[in-house]
Design an enzyme around this catalytic site. Structure first.
Site, PDB file in Angstrom:
ATOM      1  N   SER A  20     -91.878 -20.136   0.998  1.00  0.00           N
ATOM      2  CA  SER A  20     -91.679 -18.779   1.528  1.00  0.00           C
ATOM      3  C   SER A  20     -92.638 -18.507   2.681  1.00  0.00           C
ATOM      4  CB  SER A  20     -91.931 -17.747   0.423  1.00  0.00           C
ATOM      5  OG  SER A  20     -90.969 -17.863  -0.587  1.00  0.00           O
ATOM      6  N   ARG A  24     -91.978 -18.021   6.968  1.00  0.00           N
ATOM      7  CA  ARG A  24     -92.463 -16.804   7.627  1.00  0.00           C
ATOM      8  C   ARG A  24     -93.458 -17.128   8.734  1.00  0.00           C
ATOM      9  NH1 ARG A  24     -90.585 -15.655   2.684  1.00  0.00           N
ATOM     10  NH2 ARG A  24     -90.036 -13.526   2.081  1.00  0.00           N
ATOM     11  N   ASP A 318     -87.271 -18.261  -9.162  1.00  0.00           N
ATOM     12  CA  ASP A 318     -86.972 -19.681  -8.918  1.00  0.00           C
ATOM     13  C   ASP A 318     -87.483 -20.586 -10.043  1.00  0.00           C
ATOM     14  OD1 ASP A 318     -85.771 -19.015  -6.532  1.00  0.00           O
ATOM     15  OD2 ASP A 318     -87.550 -19.411  -5.321  1.00  0.00           O
ATOM     16  N   ARG A 396     -83.879 -27.625  -7.298  1.00  0.00           N
ATOM     17  CA  ARG A 396     -84.603 -27.221  -8.517  1.00  0.00           C
ATOM     18  C   ARG A 396     -83.863 -27.647  -9.786  1.00  0.00           C
ATOM     19  NH1 ARG A 396     -88.697 -24.650  -6.049  1.00  0.00           N
ATOM     20  NH2 ARG A 396     -88.135 -23.175  -4.406  1.00  0.00           N
TER      21      ARG A 396
HETATM   22  C1  S3P Z   1     -87.508 -16.030  -1.253  1.00  0.00           C
HETATM   23  C2  S3P Z   1     -86.981 -15.053  -2.052  1.00  0.00           C
HETATM   24  C3  S3P Z   1     -86.172 -15.360  -3.252  1.00  0.00           C
HETATM   25  C4  S3P Z   1     -86.326 -16.808  -3.702  1.00  0.00           C
HETATM   26  C5  S3P Z   1     -86.267 -17.758  -2.553  1.00  0.00           C
HETATM   27  C6  S3P Z   1     -87.365 -17.461  -1.564  1.00  0.00           C
HETATM   28  C7  S3P Z   1     -88.269 -15.627  -0.064  1.00  0.00           C
HETATM   29  O1  S3P Z   1     -84.822 -15.124  -2.946  1.00  0.00           O
HETATM   30  O2  S3P Z   1     -85.330 -17.129  -4.643  1.00  0.00           O
HETATM   31  O3  S3P Z   1     -86.392 -19.090  -2.994  1.00  0.00           O
HETATM   32  O4  S3P Z   1     -88.973 -16.483   0.523  1.00  0.00           O
HETATM   33  O5  S3P Z   1     -88.198 -14.461   0.333  1.00  0.00           O
HETATM   34  P1  S3P Z   1     -84.162 -13.640  -3.016  1.00  0.00           P
HETATM   35  O6  S3P Z   1     -84.818 -12.811  -1.995  1.00  0.00           O
HETATM   36  O7  S3P Z   1     -82.711 -13.833  -2.719  1.00  0.00           O
HETATM   37  O8  S3P Z   1     -84.409 -13.185  -4.415  1.00  0.00           O
END
Ligand code: S3P
Length: 440
Positions: A20, A24, A318, A396
């Site tokens: 994540s 970003r 996740d 996963r």
């Molecule tokens: C993420 C948000 C989650 C997660 C994904 C990463 C992110 O998804 O499942 O692996 O980096 O913002 P959702 O926002 O759809 O819940």
């Protein structure tokens, strides 16, 4: 790939960079003025697609060493000359669409077969309310062409707890007249808010504490510019989960993951494993780049099934697949409710975990938004294994079943193991270094 039971797992490893935060860092670096240097970037396929996309939108993107990337932001996006292919990455495509919507350009997005099947309406709806336009396949599916620019303010209440949707709206809001406001009924990972601040933006977050919940209001003024900065990416708790659970279910094991992110909105799995009686210790807690990180050690444990509080779901969404594996070795049932979002991930993860565990002899019950793993009568009573599991290209699902195989009576095999590289390229090497027997 096929995993089989061997001796105890022991050793120390560093989890790969958080996925994540890696996405970003690249996107904010490209939106910013000036240079951003990233250390510890996850060099998985998903993140590499985002790096390519940022170059396509006009940023200078250069790999300067292992996990070290330099992004030269131009203070905005320019129109890409070709289709932007985000591969398997839902986070990548949704955040990039949000960022791109702020600029006067048209961009066509696509992805692999999994991503082309996933709902984009959840981001298109708020971006449309802000003034973006698009044309797409039925059901808001990729490929789609987005036309951005001329955005106006939005106050958006998230219909589903999604950090991706929140982030898309905030990134679009940077360029919108009047900015953006997002209300989330359940707090989701806040890496975008934290990183926007690190890049010099003002983001106001207030608790909306009604009903004892953890709702939040996030307000971002429009027309703010970002300034490039240094980003240090912590270890991904969603990847660290695999070796940690492997140690919990394999007799005699002790595994330490160093430098793991302990953001309060990402530690639902650790809390749940703790409730199940897992022997976990957290040491060397420190602050790195605006996030808390620590070293986490897991030792083989007698686990007990629990009912996971549904409000914990956003902080471990996740991690339910690997939790289901831990639950298979626990005494008594583990009930996971309020996890409907799992059905729209890289695959329908409720259905695939239920099918994979059942094929390995584990009792499971599947509901529309729930999964119950029956567990055994005695803790560590054992799991038969002996199946070849269809992963539908979901990293996963593949890693979870390989971990299951490490402690099952018979080996467990998975198809499409190449997809593991989307989030955890070093998985096989690191697991083998701990003593795991995984045949490729
Ligand atoms: C993420 C948000 C989650 C997660 C994904 C990463 C992110 O998804 O499942 O692996 O980096 O913002 P959702 O926002 O759809 O819940």
């Amino acid at each position: 790939m096929k995993a089989r039971r061997a001796g105890p797992l022991t050793g120390v490893l560093r989890a790969p960079g958080d996925k994540s935060i890696s996405h970003r860092a690249l996107i904010l670096g490209a939106l910013a003025h000036g240079v951003t240097e990233v250390e510890g970037l996850l060099e998985g396929d998903d993140v590499k697609r985002t790096a390519q996309a940022m170059a396509a939108f006009g940023a200078g993107v250069e790999r300067i060493g292992e996990g070290r990337w330099r992004i030269e932001g131009k203070g905005g996006f320019s129109e890409p000359a070709d289709v932007v292919d985000c591969g398997n990455a839902g986070t990548g495509v949704r955040l990039i669409m949000g960022a791109a919507a702020g600029f006067d350009l048209a961009a066509t997005f696509t992805g692999d077969v999994s991503l082309r099947g996933r709902p984009m309406n959840r981001v298109l709806k708020p971006l449309g309310e802000m003034g973006a336009r698009w044309i797409c396949r039925a059901g808001g599916r990729l490929p789609l062409t987005l036309r951005g620019g001329g955005l106006k303010r939005i106050a958006y209440r998230l219909p589903e707890p999604s950090a991706q949707v929140k982030s898309a709206v905030l990134l679009a809001g940077l360029q919108a007249e009047g900015g953006a406001e997002v209300i989330e009924p359940e707090a989701t990972r806040d890496h975008t808010e934290r990183m926007l601040r690190a890049f010099g933006a003002e983001v106001l977050v207030s608790e909306e504490g009604a009903n004892g919940g953890n709702a939040r209001r996030i307000v971002l003024a429009g027309g703010q510019s970002l300034t490039g900065t240094a980003v240090r990416v912590p270890g991904d708790p969603s990847s660290a989960a695999f070796p940690l659970v492997a140690a919990l279910i394999t007799p005699g094991s002790s595994v330490t993951v160093e430098g793991m992110l302990l953001n309060p909105l990402r530690i639902g799995l650790l809390e749940t494993l703790g409730d199940m009686g897992a022997d976990l210790s957290v040491t060397n807690v420190r602050e790195e780049g605006g996030e808390t990180v620590a070293d986490v050690t897991a030792r083989h444990s007698e686990l007990t099934g629990v009912e996971v509080p549904p409000e914990r779901a956003p902080s471990m969404i996740d991690e339910y697949p690997i939790l289901a594996v831990a639950a298979a070795f626990a005494q008594g049932p583990t009930v996971m409710r309020g996890i409907g979002e799992m059905r729209v991930k890289e695959s329908d993860r409720i259905a695939l975990m239920a099918a994979g565990l059942a094929a390995c002899g584990v009792g499971v019950e599947e509901g529309p938004d729930s999964l119950t793993v029956v567990g055994s009568v005695r803790a560590n009573h054992g799991v038969a294994g002996g199946a070849r599991v269809a992963t539908h290209g979901d990293h996963r699902i593949a890693m979870s079943h390989l971990i299951l195989g490490l402690a099952s009576d018979q080996p467990v095999a998975v198809d499409e193991p190449g997809m593991i590289a989307t989030s955890f390229p070093g998985f096989l090497t690191l697991m083998r270094a701990l003593g795991a027997e995984i045949e490729a």
